[in-house]
Design a protein around this motif. Structure first.
Motif, PDB file in Angstrom:
ATOM      1  N   GLY A 187       6.330   0.432 -10.711  1.00 51.19           N
ATOM      2  CA  GLY A 187       5.134   0.626  -9.974  1.00 51.19           C
ATOM      3  C   GLY A 187       5.163   2.046  -9.436  1.00 51.19           C
ATOM      4  N   ASP A 188       4.607   2.709  -8.706  1.00 52.46           N
ATOM      5  CA  ASP A 188       4.741   3.743  -7.841  1.00 52.46           C
ATOM      6  C   ASP A 188       4.768   3.654  -6.292  1.00 52.46           C
ATOM      7  OD1 ASP A 188       3.695   5.341  -9.348  1.00 52.46           O
ATOM      8  OD2 ASP A 188       1.328   5.199  -9.203  1.00 52.46           O
ATOM      9  N   GLU A 237       1.448  10.321  17.108  1.00 50.05           N
ATOM     10  CA  GLU A 237       1.976  11.895  18.158  1.00 50.05           C
ATOM     11  C   GLU A 237       1.677  12.512  16.336  1.00 50.05           C
ATOM     12  OE1 GLU A 237       4.118  13.032  20.135  1.00 50.05           O
ATOM     13  OE2 GLU A 237       3.357  11.257  21.299  1.00 50.05           O
ATOM     14  N   GLY A 238       1.573  12.012  15.441  1.00 49.77           N
ATOM     15  CA  GLY A 238       1.037  12.826  14.313  1.00 49.77           C
ATOM     16  C   GLY A 238       1.397  11.645  13.031  1.00 49.77           C
ATOM     17  N   ALA A 239       2.807  10.955  13.127  1.00 54.47           N
ATOM     18  CA  ALA A 239       3.049   9.943  11.933  1.00 54.47           C
ATOM     19  C   ALA A 239       2.310   9.299  11.099  1.00 54.47           C
ATOM     20  CB  ALA A 239       4.190   9.571  12.617  1.00 54.47           C
ATOM     21  N   LYS A 240       2.400   9.662   9.833  1.00 52.76           N
ATOM     22  CA  LYS A 240       1.395   8.957   9.317  1.00 52.76           C
ATOM     23  C   LYS A 240       2.183   7.964   7.627  1.00 52.76           C
ATOM     24  CE  LYS A 240      -1.707  12.196   7.484  1.00 52.76           C
ATOM     25  NZ  LYS A 240      -2.667  13.435   8.802  1.00 52.76           N
ATOM     26  N   ILE A 241       1.401   6.933   7.858  1.00 50.16           N
ATOM     27  CA  ILE A 241       1.886   5.826   7.187  1.00 50.16           C
ATOM     28  C   ILE A 241       2.135   5.804   5.618  1.00 50.16           C
ATOM     29  CG2 ILE A 241       1.923   3.327   6.404  1.00 50.16           C
ATOM     30  CD1 ILE A 241       0.605   2.887   9.473  1.00 50.16           C
ATOM     31  N   MET A 242       3.526   5.846   5.008  1.00 48.50           N
ATOM     32  CA  MET A 242       3.915   6.494   4.123  1.00 48.50           C
ATOM     33  C   MET A 242       4.052   5.334   3.313  1.00 48.50           C
ATOM     34  SD  MET A 242       6.962   8.668   4.834  1.00 48.50           S
ATOM     35  CE  MET A 242       6.738   9.418   2.341  1.00 48.50           C
ATOM     36  N   MET A 243       3.939   3.926   3.341  1.00 49.48           N
ATOM     37  CA  MET A 243       3.372   2.988   2.636  1.00 49.48           C
ATOM     38  C   MET A 243       3.855   1.888   3.421  1.00 49.48           C
ATOM     39  SD  MET A 243       6.548   2.224  -0.686  1.00 49.48           S
ATOM     40  CE  MET A 243       7.799   1.779  -0.258  1.00 49.48           C
ATOM     41  N   GLY A 244       3.891   0.730   2.703  1.00 44.75           N
ATOM     42  CA  GLY A 244       4.252  -0.695   3.570  1.00 44.75           C
ATOM     43  C   GLY A 244       3.796  -1.784   3.007  1.00 44.75           C
ATOM     44  N   GLY A 245       4.135  -3.272   3.637  1.00 45.53           N
ATOM     45  CA  GLY A 245       3.511  -4.365   2.496  1.00 45.53           C
ATOM     46  C   GLY A 245       4.042  -5.330   4.053  1.00 45.53           C
ATOM     47  N   ARG A 246       4.101  -6.481   3.042  1.00 46.08           N
ATOM     48  CA  ARG A 246       4.933  -7.994   3.488  1.00 46.08           C
ATOM     49  C   ARG A 246       5.947  -8.745   2.420  1.00 46.08           C
ATOM     50  NH1 ARG A 246       2.332  -8.753   8.249  1.00 46.08           N
ATOM     51  NH2 ARG A 246       2.848 -10.930   8.698  1.00 46.08           N
ATOM     52  N   ILE A 247       6.270  -9.368   3.143  1.00 43.04           N
ATOM     53  CA  ILE A 247       7.518 -10.159   2.551  1.00 43.04           C
ATOM     54  C   ILE A 247       7.372 -11.583   3.222  1.00 43.04           C
ATOM     55  CG2 ILE A 247       9.213 -10.485   1.433  1.00 43.04           C
ATOM     56  CD1 ILE A 247      10.245  -7.386   2.232  1.00 43.04           C
ATOM     57  N   HIS A 283       0.810  -1.409   0.021  1.00 46.53           N
ATOM     58  CA  HIS A 283      -0.375   0.178   0.300  1.00 46.53           C
ATOM     59  C   HIS A 283       0.609   1.538   0.472  1.00 46.53           C
ATOM     60  CE1 HIS A 283       0.965   0.239   4.201  1.00 46.53           C
ATOM     61  NE2 HIS A 283       1.287  -0.612   4.239  1.00 46.53           N
ATOM     62  N   LEU A 284       0.924   1.845  -1.181  1.00 49.17           N
ATOM     63  CA  LEU A 284       1.193   3.481  -0.353  1.00 49.17           C
ATOM     64  C   LEU A 284       0.127   4.710  -0.585  1.00 49.17           C
ATOM     65  CD1 LEU A 284       3.419   5.086  -1.879  1.00 49.17           C
ATOM     66  CD2 LEU A 284       2.528   4.950  -3.600  1.00 49.17           C
ATOM     67  N   HIS A 285       0.068   5.261   0.814  1.00 50.98           N
ATOM     68  CA  HIS A 285      -0.601   6.562   0.919  1.00 50.98           C
ATOM     69  C   HIS A 285      -1.721   6.502   1.557  1.00 50.98           C
ATOM     70  CE1 HIS A 285       2.977   8.994   0.209  1.00 50.98           C
ATOM     71  NE2 HIS A 285       3.235   9.130  -0.770  1.00 50.98           N
ATOM     72  N   GLY A 286      -2.349   5.234   2.085  1.00 47.54           N
ATOM     73  CA  GLY A 286      -3.186   5.068   2.490  1.00 47.54           C
ATOM     74  C   GLY A 286      -4.447   4.281   1.131  1.00 47.54           C
ATOM     75  N   GLU A 287      -3.676   3.483   0.041  1.00 45.78           N
ATOM     76  CA  GLU A 287      -4.451   3.420  -0.562  1.00 45.78           C
ATOM     77  C   GLU A 287      -3.546   1.763  -1.820  1.00 45.78           C
ATOM     78  OE1 GLU A 287      -7.462   3.794  -1.995  1.00 45.78           O
ATOM     79  OE2 GLU A 287      -7.233   5.763  -0.682  1.00 45.78           O
ATOM     80  N   GLU A 288      -4.023   0.765  -1.407  1.00 44.35           N
ATOM     81  CA  GLU A 288      -3.923  -0.626  -2.218  1.00 44.35           C
ATOM     82  C   GLU A 288      -2.609   0.724  -3.594  1.00 44.35           C
ATOM     83  OE1 GLU A 288      -4.853  -4.503  -4.636  1.00 44.35           O
ATOM     84  OE2 GLU A 288      -6.264  -4.085  -2.642  1.00 44.35           O
ATOM     85  N   SER A 289      -1.498  -0.651  -3.002  1.00 44.95           N
ATOM     86  CA  SER A 289      -0.651  -0.193  -4.696  1.00 44.95           C
ATOM     87  C   SER A 289       0.453  -1.216  -4.659  1.00 44.95           C
ATOM     88  CB  SER A 289       0.266   0.767  -4.249  1.00 44.95           C
ATOM     89  OG  SER A 289       0.769   1.079  -5.134  1.00 44.95           O
TER      90      SER A 289
END
Length: 161
Positions: free
Chosen positions: A77-78, A115-125, A47-53
């Motif tokens: 990909g983005d 504390e205000g930190a947003k998740i920018m991107m993530g996933g699983r490996i 995911h990227l900026h809250g959307e599946e990517s």
């Protein structure tokens, strides 16, 4: 004051992983490097900026003392690596503070989000690794990566040199 969080990795983004690996090896004597292709199906739930990517990347890791140093080349990909390259060019991208258990990772994620930190991107490996990048630039002036597991649990596609 909260408990001291340990740095587990420093991450650098680059356009040409092989060229960059060679430069670090030639100039600093770092290596050997384990190279990983993080692509589907082993890379999933991205995911990227809250959307599946859908995205993929090639990474190389080496130990420098007790710390892992990682090079990342975005492939498709983005993703935040390509965004960083476009805006800032190659170089330092993030500091990782990986956690040992999913519970520790979830608690860290919640505390940082509170504390205000947003998740920018993530996933699983694979089955054991979750990763996520937090936008801590407003507070810390850097990006922080966290999650659980380490690429050391994976089999590299090759080593260098």
């Amino acid at each position: 004051m909260s408990e001291q969080t340990q740095i587990s990795q420093i991450g650098v983004v680059c356009r040409d992983l092989d060229k960059t690996m060679k430069a670090y090896t030639d100039l600093l004597g770092w290596g050997p490097w384990n190279v990983y292709d993080h692509v589907e199906p082993s890379l999933h739930h991205t995911h990227l900026h809250g959307e599946e990517s859908k995205f993929s990347m090639r990474c190389a890791e080496t130990m420098v003392g007790d710390m892992c140093f990682e090079l990342i080349q975005p492939l498709e990909g983005d993703n935040i690596y390509s965004e960083w390259l476009e805006e800032h060019g190659e170089g330092f991208h993030h500091m990782a503070v990986m956690k040992h258990t999913p519970e520790e990772s979830d608690a860290f994620k919640k505390r940082m989000q509170d504390e205000g930190a947003k998740i920018m991107m993530g996933g699983r490996i694979g089955e054991t690794i979750e990763f996520y990048y937090l936008d801590t630039q407003p507070m810390l002036k850097i990006i922080v990566e966290s999650g659980t597991g380490h690429a050391i649990d994976l089999k590299p596609v090759r080593t260098y040199p």
